[in-house]
Scaffold this motif. Structure first.
Motif, mmCIF file in Angstrom:
data_model
loop_
_atom_site.group_PDB
_atom_site.id
_atom_site.type_symbol
_atom_site.label_atom_id
_atom_site.label_comp_id
_atom_site.label_asym_id
_atom_site.label_seq_id
_atom_site.Cartn_x
_atom_site.Cartn_y
_atom_site.Cartn_z
ATOM 1 N N GLY A 291 0.765 -1.239 0.000
ATOM 2 C CA GLY A 291 0.000 0.000 0.000
ATOM 3 C C GLY A 291 0.794 1.287 0.000
ATOM 4 N N ILE A 292 2.136 1.203 -0.121
ATOM 5 C CA ILE A 292 2.957 2.408 -0.084
ATOM 6 C C ILE A 292 4.034 2.371 -1.161
ATOM 7 N N GLU A 293 4.677 3.528 -1.339
ATOM 8 C CA GLU A 293 5.933 3.627 -2.070
ATOM 9 C C GLU A 293 7.011 4.072 -1.087
ATOM 10 N N THR A 294 8.250 3.675 -1.333
ATOM 11 C CA THR A 294 9.358 4.186 -0.539
ATOM 12 C C THR A 294 10.392 4.818 -1.470
ATOM 13 N N LEU A 295 10.991 5.899 -1.000
ATOM 14 C CA LEU A 295 12.089 6.539 -1.702
ATOM 15 C C LEU A 295 13.261 6.620 -0.737
ATOM 16 N N THR A 296 14.363 5.991 -1.097
ATOM 17 C CA THR A 296 15.568 6.022 -0.290
ATOM 18 C C THR A 296 16.598 6.886 -1.005
ATOM 19 N N TYR A 297 17.193 7.820 -0.268
ATOM 20 C CA TYR A 297 18.124 8.782 -0.865
ATOM 21 C C TYR A 297 19.341 8.886 0.039
ATOM 22 N N MET A 298 20.523 8.662 -0.530
ATOM 23 C CA MET A 298 21.753 8.643 0.256
ATOM 24 C C MET A 298 22.621 9.869 -0.052
ATOM 25 N N LEU A 299 22.953 10.614 0.997
ATOM 26 C CA LEU A 299 23.941 11.681 0.864
ATOM 27 C C LEU A 299 25.342 11.109 0.936
ATOM 28 N N LYS A 300 25.539 10.161 1.861
ATOM 29 C CA LYS A 300 26.856 9.558 2.067
ATOM 30 C C LYS A 300 26.679 8.117 2.501
ATOM 31 N N GLY A 301 27.368 7.210 1.836
ATOM 32 C CA GLY A 301 27.282 5.808 2.184
ATOM 33 C C GLY A 301 26.586 4.990 1.106
ATOM 34 N N HIS A 302 26.385 3.725 1.415
ATOM 35 C CA HIS A 302 25.757 2.788 0.488
ATOM 36 C C HIS A 302 24.490 2.222 1.119
ATOM 37 N N PHE A 303 23.610 1.721 0.264
ATOM 38 C CA PHE A 303 22.356 1.123 0.725
ATOM 39 C C PHE A 303 22.038 -0.017 -0.231
ATOM 40 N N GLN A 304 22.037 -1.234 0.310
ATOM 41 C CA GLN A 304 21.795 -2.403 -0.528
ATOM 42 C C GLN A 304 20.357 -2.877 -0.376
ATOM 43 N N HIS A 305 19.690 -3.046 -1.516
ATOM 44 C CA HIS A 305 18.292 -3.493 -1.550
ATOM 45 C C HIS A 305 18.228 -4.858 -2.232
ATOM 46 N N LYS A 306 17.458 -5.787 -1.639
ATOM 47 C CA LYS A 306 17.146 -7.062 -2.267
ATOM 48 C C LYS A 306 15.662 -7.341 -2.056
ATOM 49 N N ASP A 307 14.972 -7.845 -3.099
ATOM 50 C CA ASP A 307 13.549 -8.121 -2.930
ATOM 51 C C ASP A 307 13.148 -9.443 -3.574
ATOM 52 N N HIS A 308 11.883 -9.818 -3.354
ATOM 53 C CA HIS A 308 11.384 -11.105 -3.820
ATOM 54 C C HIS A 308 11.299 -11.181 -5.337
ATOM 55 N N MET A 309 11.359 -10.014 -6.016
ATOM 56 C CA MET A 309 11.299 -9.998 -7.480
ATOM 57 C C MET A 309 12.656 -10.267 -8.118
ATOM 58 N N GLY A 310 13.698 -10.369 -7.273
ATOM 59 C CA GLY A 310 15.044 -10.609 -7.781
ATOM 60 C C GLY A 310 15.855 -9.358 -7.982
ATOM 61 N N ASN A 311 15.299 -8.197 -7.628
ATOM 62 C CA ASN A 311 16.046 -6.950 -7.756
ATOM 63 C C ASN A 311 17.136 -6.866 -6.689
ATOM 64 N N VAL A 312 18.306 -6.412 -7.108
ATOM 65 C CA VAL A 312 19.400 -6.125 -6.192
ATOM 66 C C VAL A 312 19.897 -4.728 -6.517
ATOM 67 N N GLY A 313 19.723 -3.799 -5.583
ATOM 68 C CA GLY A 313 20.154 -2.426 -5.799
ATOM 69 C C GLY A 313 21.333 -2.089 -4.920
ATOM 70 N N GLU A 314 22.397 -1.600 -5.524
ATOM 71 C CA GLU A 314 23.590 -1.179 -4.781
ATOM 72 C C GLU A 314 23.685 0.334 -4.893
ATOM 73 N N LEU A 315 22.981 1.015 -4.015
ATOM 74 C CA LEU A 315 22.904 2.470 -4.054
ATOM 75 C C LEU A 315 24.145 3.084 -3.419
ATOM 76 N N SER A 316 24.762 4.042 -4.110
ATOM 77 C CA SER A 316 25.947 4.714 -3.580
ATOM 78 C C SER A 316 25.638 6.172 -3.283
ATOM 79 N N SER A 317 26.604 6.887 -2.722
ATOM 80 C CA SER A 317 26.404 8.266 -2.300
ATOM 81 C C SER A 317 25.819 9.114 -3.428
ATOM 82 N N GLY A 318 24.751 9.854 -3.113
ATOM 83 C CA GLY A 318 24.129 10.739 -4.089
ATOM 84 C C GLY A 318 23.036 10.107 -4.910
#
Length: 279
Positions: A62-89
């Protein structure tokens, strides 16, 4: 032009989520003036113990999420097989729709971690749409201005001095304009967003003058209706601009689920327990 003024200032509060991740949070699940946004979490630390457990696999509906990184990394994995390696900015957008199961892991970069996760509501007609995911690395975020007065536009459209400014993300849920303004002391910015958008802003650094009212770091402001959004940095500053079309519908929130009625929440819980949330 009608200048938007400050209606309310909300201080963020310390909280924990996931596996003990320390955050600063502002939520507005029952605040119509916060719509279409539901919550913003700020992650900021130079101590791995504050976030090392991350956010293990968990559901949403029922929602959307927006993740935004100024500094650092953020790794996303989901049931659809997506793997996101988010870096600074960079930024990650996920629409949970009828159901998603994902995990998220914040990772320090050069001894620092600083980023945000924003929850955005979905209108009833789109809450049961299929889940979607996309990430945008730093070079894909459109930038306007110079280093001392920089506007990074993540989502949607606005105008400045008659020229359109636009971000790479055009949400499938509800129209938004989301941007990050970084400025040296004394720098100013004047933006025009659609008059039917509500505007909230989170000051994550320094102090900002908004229509002759000073707003300090760690505070969210809600602005009045109008045309013009005027900002002046009273000292070196950083501001997240969160604006969008409000959703005039009931909001029922239970953990990771945001629906329009308790019956729908109960159904989401049953679907998750029965392993069919994402079907």
């Amino acid at each position: 032009m009608n200048i938007r003024t400050v209606l309310r200032v909300i201080r963020s509060h310390a909280s924990k989520d996931g596996d003990g991740v320390k955050i600063s949070r502002v939520h507005g699940f029952n605040d119509a003036k916060f719509s279409p946004f539901l919550m913003i979490d700020e992650l900021k630390s130079d101590n791995p113990d504050d976030y090392i457990g991350g956010f293990p696999p968990h559901p949403h509906r029922g929602i959307e999420t927006l993740t935004y990184m100024l500094k650092g990394h953020f790794q996303h994995k989901d049931h659809m097989g997506n793997v996101g390696e988010l870096s600074s900015g960079g930024a990650q957008w996920m629409s949970a729709g009828k159901g998603v199961i994902h995990s998220e892991m914040p990772i320090m970069n050069d001894g620092e971690l600083h980023g945000f996760q924003i929850w955005i509501n979905l209108p009833a007609a789109k809450k049961m749409n299929p889940a979607q995911y996309h990430d945008f690395q730093a070079p894909e975020i459109n930038e306007y201005g110079t280093k001392k007065n920089l506007l990074r536009v993540i989502s949607g459209r606005a105008t400045e001095d008659g020229a359109e400014i636009v971000g790479p993300l055009q949400s499938t849920g509800v129209e938004t304009f989301i941007a990050d303004w970084r400025a040296d002391a004394g720098e100013a910015r004047n933006l025009t967003v659609p008059t039917d958008y509500q505007v909230n802003m989170y000051v994550y650094k320094g102090t900002v003058d908004i229509a002759n009212q000073l707003v300090n770091q760690g505070h969210m402001v809600q602005l009045s209706p109008g045309d013009l959004l005027g900002l002046t940095a009273s000292e070196d500053a950083g501001v997240l601009i969160l604006s969008g079309l409000p959703i005039d519908e009931p909001v029922v929130h239970y953990g990771p689920f945001v629906m329009n009625s308790m019956d729908e929440i109960n159904q989401a819980v049953r679907d998750y327990q029965n392993g069919v949330l994402t079907d």
